[in-house]
Design a protein around this motif. Structure first.
Motif, short mmCIF file in Angstrom:
data_model
loop_
_atom_site.label_atom_id
_atom_site.label_comp_id
_atom_site.label_asym_id
_atom_site.label_seq_id
_atom_site.Cartn_x
_atom_site.Cartn_y
_atom_site.Cartn_z
N GLN B 101 26.04 39.72 74.14
CA GLN B 101 26.28 39.26 72.77
C GLN B 101 27.64 39.73 72.29
O GLN B 101 28.33 39.03 71.55
CB GLN B 101 25.19 39.79 71.81
N ASN B 104 30.11 37.32 73.67
CA ASN B 104 30.03 36.01 73.02
C ASN B 104 30.76 36.02 71.69
O ASN B 104 31.55 35.12 71.38
CB ASN B 104 28.55 35.63 72.81
N TYR B 222 17.14 33.09 71.84
CA TYR B 222 18.25 32.15 72.05
C TYR B 222 18.90 32.58 73.36
O TYR B 222 19.52 33.62 73.45
CB TYR B 222 19.22 32.28 70.87
N ALA B 270 28.69 26.22 73.65
CA ALA B 270 27.97 26.58 72.43
C ALA B 270 27.20 25.39 71.85
O ALA B 270 26.06 25.54 71.41
CB ALA B 270 28.94 27.12 71.39
N ARG B 273 24.06 24.86 73.86
CA ARG B 273 23.06 25.88 73.54
C ARG B 273 22.43 25.62 72.18
O ARG B 273 21.22 25.74 72.00
CB ARG B 273 23.70 27.27 73.58
N LEU B 281 17.54 30.33 66.84
CA LEU B 281 18.58 30.97 66.05
C LEU B 281 17.96 31.84 64.97
O LEU B 281 16.85 31.56 64.49
CB LEU B 281 19.48 29.93 65.39
N GLN B 308 30.29 27.49 67.78
CA GLN B 308 30.74 28.84 68.12
C GLN B 308 30.68 29.77 66.91
O GLN B 308 30.34 30.95 67.03
CB GLN B 308 32.16 28.79 68.68
N GLU B 311 27.11 30.70 66.51
CA GLU B 311 26.72 31.70 67.53
C GLU B 311 27.31 33.07 67.21
O GLU B 311 26.75 34.10 67.58
CB GLU B 311 27.15 31.24 68.92
N HIS B 314 24.90 34.40 64.72
CA HIS B 314 23.67 34.75 65.43
C HIS B 314 23.87 36.01 66.27
O HIS B 314 23.01 36.90 66.28
CB HIS B 314 23.26 33.57 66.32
#
Lengths: 156, 432
Positions: B101, B104, B222, B270, B273, B281, B308, B311, B314
């Protein structure tokens, strides 16, 4: 200079390309020296805009990097960024080309550029794939390190 | 329409990772040529790891990229562990999920703020943006540093992690470090809200081309670290079937391979996903998605930038959740689990740019005999090409500079990591 003034020494470059990584080899050698508490030595790698965080709050930044010239391989040229013209200033960059002078411009716009910046440039001999500096620089290694040390002491 | 002539030849597009060219030729209203050419040199990592011992591979393959080095590391470790029959502990799995994460968020902040945003804000790069929008750049650097520091704490280093190893970790964060970084992530909510406001103010081009989306999916969360392969066309597939979901082939215009699955191309990243795993999410991420006008299933590639951002939101929430779990469990210093046997294993991680596969075969001494890596950007090249083929006719009546920008923005929206896949779009217009 007061002990409270932070001097940050950042070596930058790509150690996969022989002398391109000389800045990293220099700082990794210098970090073994005894320095006052207000000196911080950083391996900046090819950090790009991440270098802004290293310089923020410093009174004096000493940047150690490979130099194309002028001079012979192993020569050390100490200068200030304002003393040179950046011929690539208008070049659109990719993340691979976030050059130190460009990073300094971004840092200045953000108010993060240290009041004083010194560049210790070491003239390269070879940019071939290799993990150590070229024989030309290796032969002058003590001189190169002494020049870098002198630049840091001048910043104190 | 019949008098329209356009000739674009962009040599090395800026603000993408790696090198790619864009060639567009329209004569008297007919598109004669529309090509996304990837010209990056091959990297030879799959050959480099042959003959290496099992514990070395992740350190070598992490060097495929400096932005998604954690993703490559984890896909590599998973492939090795699958091949050698190694079961990692729940703590190792938790630490890796936190680490991924971090990557990301770091990668998405870098792309959305430094690579994509300049187009929307009317500047060529982040350098003038630092003068025209200093608060925006400061926020980007601050968020990136937050993610960098998490990667440092959990991976041993910001780039090319060195505390990860086959079967576990060689170094663990302290409780103090985890408490501190968790609080910083909680405090990052203000920056997240400002990011949302910034992207709400941007005009995302309206363009659609229906395509297949492929990403990891999981019943647990996720999916980024673990899951099955999911396709919007064909449903769920085990990771071991990755070759059927990629079908790489060589196109003469590109040094990077193309890929296809159910259609002539597919989209990973992204947006894939988001489309496949929206229900997983966090509530706040879903709110941000609604605010930014993104809902599944979206077929506008420009909205990958928005996905993105979602994300990022998230990911920040997930770091708080997962570090809370880690602190409640207590951090144990565990030895890496080790076992050596002959075998073949596949590791899949959904890295910032899409689903990444590493596939290794070892002999009974733990020496790698064969490796295959399928990079997400490779999987997107065909989709980029087909998007451009649909986009150009739709916009060919616009001024040349606008066509150039729209095409460049389309490629950038994919956040291609061509140096992983094999970077720069260079668009040249020729009008006749």
């Amino acid at each position: 200079m007061s002990d409270q003034h932070q001097v940050v020494v950042v070596g930058v470059g790509n150690e996969l390309l022989q002398d391109e990584g000389v800045g990293l080899h220099v700082v990794r050698a210098l970090v073994r020296d005894e320095w006052p508490a207000n000196v911080r030595i950083v391996d900046g790698g090819t950090g790009g805009y991440d270098l802004v965080e290293h310089m923020a709050g410093a009174h004096h930044l000493v940047l150690v990097d490979a130099l194309a010239g002028p001079g012979a391989p192993g020569d050390v040229v100490v200068f200030r960024p304002e003393d040179v013209v950046d011929r690539n200033a208008d070049m659109e960059e990719s993340l691979h080309e976030a050059r130190p002078l460009e990073v300094l411009r971004v840092a200045e716009a953000l108010g993060a550029r240290p009041p004083h910046v010194t560049v210790v440039g070491i003239v390269v001999a070879s940019l071939e794939p290799a993990l150590t500096v070229s024989p030309a620089l290796s032969a002058r290694w003590d001189t190169i390190l002494d020049a870098a040390r002198a630049a840091i002491r001048a910043a104190l | 329409m019949s008098e329209i002539n356009v000739n674009i030849n962009v040599h090395y597009l800026t603000r993408v990772e790696g090198h790619g060219n864009l060639v567009i030729n329209v004569e008297k209203g007919t598109v004669e040529r529309c090509e996304w050419q990837v010209v990056e040199a091959p990297r030879f990592f799959e050959a480099m790891v042959v003959g290496r011992e099992f514990h070395e591979l992740s350190y070598i393959t992490s060097r495929i990229c400096g932005i998604c080095s954690i993703g490559h590391t984890l896909a590599s470790l998973k492939a090795t562990e699958a091949a050698l029959g190694i079961e990692i502990t729940p703590q190792t799995r938790l630490l890796r999920r936190i680490l991924v994460q971090g990557e990301n968020v770091q990668s998405h902040v870098l792309h959305t703020y430094f690579l994509a945003a300049p187009d929307f804000l009317g500047v060529k790069s982040v350098v003038p943006l630092a003068s025209s929008h200093p608060d925006v750049v400061k926020r980007a650097l601050r968020m990136k540093k937050l993610a960098n520091d998490l990667c440092d704490i959990f991976g041993g280093r910001t780039v090319h992690p060195n505390s990860t190893t086959v079967g576990g970790f060689t170094k663990f964060p302290t409780e103090e470090e985890v408490v501190a970084i968790r609080q910083r992530y909680i405090d990052a909510r203000d920056d997240v809200v400002e990011t949302m406001k910034l992207f709400k103010s941007l005009q995302i081009p309206a363009f659609e081309r229906e395509t297949e989306f492929i990403a990891l999916t999981s019943d647990e969360e996720y999916a980024i670290y673990d899951g099955d392969i999911a396709s919007t066309d064909t449903g769920r597939h085990p990771v071991e079937d990755y070759l059927k979901m990629t079908n790489e082939w060589v196109h003469p215009r590109s040094t990077a391979k193309y890929a296809k699955a159910n259609r002539d191309s597919f989209f990973v990243g992204a947006l894939a996903r988001f489309n496949l795993n929206y229900d997983k999410l966090t509530p706040f991420a879903k709110e941000v998605a609604e605010t930014l006008g993104l809902k599944p299933t979206c077929h506008n590639p420009y909205m990958n930038n928005v996905a993105q951002v979602i994300e990022t939101v998230h990911g920040i929430d997930e770091v708080v959740r997962l570090t809370t779990e880690l602190l409640e469990n207590g951090i144990r210093h565990e030895d890496p689990v080790r076992k050596i046997q002959a075998g073949r294993g596949v590791g899949a991680v959904d890295v910032p740019r899409g689903i990444l596969y590493h596939d290794y075969t070892y002999n009974d001494a733990g020496i790698c005999e064969k490796a295959n890596c399928i990079i997400p950007t490779n999987q997107n090249h065909a989709n980029i090409q087909l998007d451009l083929e649909k986009l150009v006719p739709e916009i060919m009546t616009r001024p040349e500079k606008e066509i150039e920008l729209m095409c460049e923005m389309l490629v950038r929206a994919y956040d291609p990591c061509i140096s992983c896949s094999t970077h720069l779009l260079n668009v040249e217009f020729i009008r006749r």
